[in-house]
Motif scaffolding. Structure first.
Motif, mmCIF file in Angstrom:
data_model
loop_
_atom_site.group_PDB
_atom_site.id
_atom_site.type_symbol
_atom_site.label_atom_id
_atom_site.label_comp_id
_atom_site.label_asym_id
_atom_site.label_seq_id
_atom_site.Cartn_x
_atom_site.Cartn_y
_atom_site.Cartn_z
ATOM 1 N N GLY A 378 -15.568 9.815 -21.882
ATOM 2 C CA GLY A 378 -15.706 11.196 -21.398
ATOM 3 C C GLY A 378 -17.083 11.757 -21.678
ATOM 4 O O GLY A 378 -17.652 12.491 -20.872
ATOM 5 N N ARG A 403 -12.759 5.384 -12.976
ATOM 6 C CA ARG A 403 -11.634 6.193 -13.462
ATOM 7 C C ARG A 403 -10.387 5.323 -13.587
ATOM 8 O O ARG A 403 -10.305 4.251 -13.015
ATOM 9 C CB ARG A 403 -11.353 7.340 -12.477
ATOM 10 C CG ARG A 403 -12.539 8.286 -12.364
ATOM 11 C CD ARG A 403 -12.220 9.435 -11.429
ATOM 12 N NE ARG A 403 -13.400 10.271 -11.200
ATOM 13 C CZ ARG A 403 -13.863 11.161 -12.073
ATOM 14 N NH1 ARG A 403 -13.278 11.320 -13.236
ATOM 15 N NH2 ARG A 403 -14.936 11.882 -11.796
ATOM 16 N N HIS A 455 -12.222 14.813 -22.703
ATOM 17 C CA HIS A 455 -12.431 13.968 -21.512
ATOM 18 C C HIS A 455 -12.548 14.899 -20.330
ATOM 19 O O HIS A 455 -11.665 15.716 -20.085
ATOM 20 C CB HIS A 455 -11.220 13.048 -21.290
ATOM 21 C CG HIS A 455 -11.203 11.894 -22.235
ATOM 22 N ND1 HIS A 455 -11.579 10.645 -21.884
ATOM 23 C CD2 HIS A 455 -10.871 11.836 -23.562
ATOM 24 C CE1 HIS A 455 -11.472 9.841 -22.918
ATOM 25 N NE2 HIS A 455 -11.042 10.543 -23.944
ATOM 26 N N SER A 456 -13.634 14.806 -19.621
ATOM 27 C CA SER A 456 -13.775 15.661 -18.446
ATOM 28 C C SER A 456 -13.516 14.853 -17.201
ATOM 29 O O SER A 456 -13.766 13.664 -17.165
ATOM 30 C CB SER A 456 -15.177 16.257 -18.389
ATOM 31 O OG SER A 456 -16.091 15.216 -18.406
ATOM 32 N N LYS A 457 -13.006 15.473 -16.219
ATOM 33 C CA LYS A 457 -12.730 14.788 -14.953
ATOM 34 C C LYS A 457 -13.841 15.107 -13.984
ATOM 35 O O LYS A 457 -14.318 16.201 -13.937
ATOM 36 C CB LYS A 457 -11.392 15.245 -14.360
ATOM 37 C CG LYS A 457 -10.208 14.804 -15.195
ATOM 38 C CD LYS A 457 -10.004 13.300 -15.151
ATOM 39 C CE LYS A 457 -8.974 12.805 -16.106
ATOM 40 N NZ LYS A 457 -9.062 11.406 -16.394
#
Length: 457
Positions: A378, A403, A455-457
């Motif tokens: 992330g 991903r 954790h970033s998307k």
């Protein structure tokens, strides 16, 4: 006496154990006996030729008068390396001048040898032998040998090039042998050198563009660019990273093993800001993907090349078996310190260029995978993809964190990096730095309850 160049002071010291150079640029011999005008500019592209040892005396002439005449008439600097290849039948000569000056000096030397051969009743032909760094030879030959055929047709000469098997990491030069009458050989020399010079200048430009990407690296002593060039003009090296041996234009001898220890101007640990010294000795694993048809060239005859490479880089290098017979790429697993990674990957990029797996004008771009702890993935991506976008614009490599990866047994996931050598190296270093920071934060938080990075998307 060794009739080689009167090089810059630092080179003289390194080679002669502390004796400084005197009479620099004067037409009489310096301490090591070179003749001629001062070197034109730092990244001039000299002409290197091989001459039969029995003609060296005639080329120098009584009290050096013959060679002085050559340097004066052609405005060149001529270094006759008498001590190179002790006992060998041939000696190298390096000519520094403008392209026209190099060609004129070469013609005069061929004339002197022909005259001496006539006087001593030597009957065999004296071919012109040009030495060229292997990394440039592929582009001289051209696709399917077209460039070479064209030069042969236009000049009426027969040109052969020594085998790749004669090369070692310590002797990176190939011999280009030109047979024909003197006039034809001289025409061919001009065309051959023009092609080699173009390849060299393209490589220098590419290196200059990328030189600032890895701070702290002593690029001058590297010997392992995607071009394979052993030495660079000083402009390409970062300030303050002074090599053990001053760069003196293009000098194949500087890629010798004694100079490889000077790869880094500073220890690898300090090449990246905020990096802790223990990281320099940490073993890293990188997975580099190369074209399937390049595997043989990388391994070499009886595994010689890959063994030399592993020894040179101080890394473990293994080629993973093909998953199926028709795969287009094979994975090379490299294990070693950051410095070993740099050396091993650099040589592999260089090898693919030398062996013409990429065309002359094409930059060698390869995909490399490195594993990162799933907790750090992330951070590599960053909020809204900010970090990964910055990484890409800073390094000019494509960085992809796929991903929905399932972490492996060590709770690690892959990051894919695709780009030319410097871009890939820079991205790898920066990602490793992020991993290190995450590890340090995790250690700090272990006492007071761990806080997991978002954790970033």
């Amino acid at each position: 006496m060794d009739m080689d160049a009167a090089p810059p002071v630092q080179v003289a010291r390194a080679r002669r154990g502390g004796r400084s150079s005197r009479d620099q640029g004067a037409p009489q011999p310096g301490p090591s006996g070179g003749f001629g005008a001062p070197r034109p500019r730092q990244n001039d592209f000299p002409l290197r030729i091989l001459v039969p040892t029995q003609f060296v005396g005639a080329i120098i002439g009584k009290e050096g008068l013959t060679i002085k005449n050559v340097t004066k008439q052609t405005q060149s600097k001529v270094d006759i390396h008498r001590k190179e290849n002790a006992g060998a039948a041939e000696k190298p000569i390096t000519i520094h001048s403008t392209p026209e000056g190099c060609s004129s000096a070469c013609r005069m030397i061929l004339d002197i040898m022909q005259k001496e051969a006539n006087e001593t009743k030597t009957t065999e032909d004296i071919p012109l032998k040009i030495l060229a760094h292997n990394s440039l030879v592929g582009r001289l030959i051209g696709k399917e040998g077209r460039n070479l055929k064209k030069i042969e047709e236009e000049t009426g000469t027969k040109i052969t090039i020594s085998s790749l098997h004669d090369l070692t990491i310590y002797n990176p030069e190939r011999t280009i042998t030109v047979r024909g009458i003197l006039e034809e050989c001289c025409k061919a020399e001009a065309e051959i050198t023009k092609k080699l010079r173009e390849a060299y200048e393209n490589d220098i430009a590419a290196i200059n563009q990328q030189a600032n990407l890895i701070p702290g690296l002593n690029l001058n002593a590297l010997g392992i660019f995607s071009s394979g060039l052993p030495v660079l003009p000083p402009a390409a090296g970062p300030r303050g990273a002074v090599p053990a041996v001053a760069p003196a234009g293009y000098n194949p001898f500087l890629s010798h093993s004694s100079h490889l220890s000077g790869l880094y101007g500073v220890p690898p640990a300090s090449a990246i800001p905020h990096q802790h010294s223990q990281q320099a000795t940490e073993q890293e694993v990188a997975y580099l993907f190369i074209p399937t048809q390049a595997v043989g060239a990388l391994i070499g005859k009886k595994g010689q090349h890959i063994k030399q490479l592993a020894h040179f880089a101080g890394a473990s290098i293994k080629i993973a078996p093909a998953e199926s017979p028709d795969v287009t790429e094979r994975m090379v697993i490299i294990t070693g310190t950051p410095e070993a990674q740099f050396k091993a990957q650099g040589r592999i990029f260089g090898k693919l260029k030398e062996e013409n797996f990429f065309s002359a004008k094409e930059e060698v771009k390869l995909e490399t995978h490195i594993k990162v702890p799933s907790t750090a993935a992330g951070r590599v991506i960053g909020k809204g993809g900010k970090t990964v976008n910055e990484l890409q614009s800073l390094t000019s490599a494509d960085v992809i964190v796929p991903r929905d990866q399932t972490p492996d047994e060590n709770d690690e996931v892959f990051v894919k990096i695709c780009g030319h050598f410097y871009a890939s190296q820079n991205a790898q270093r920066r990602i490793r730095e992020i991993i290190q920071q995450v590890k340090q934060q995790e250690q700090k938080h272990q006492q007071g309850g761990a806080v997991s990075p978002h954790h970033s998307k």
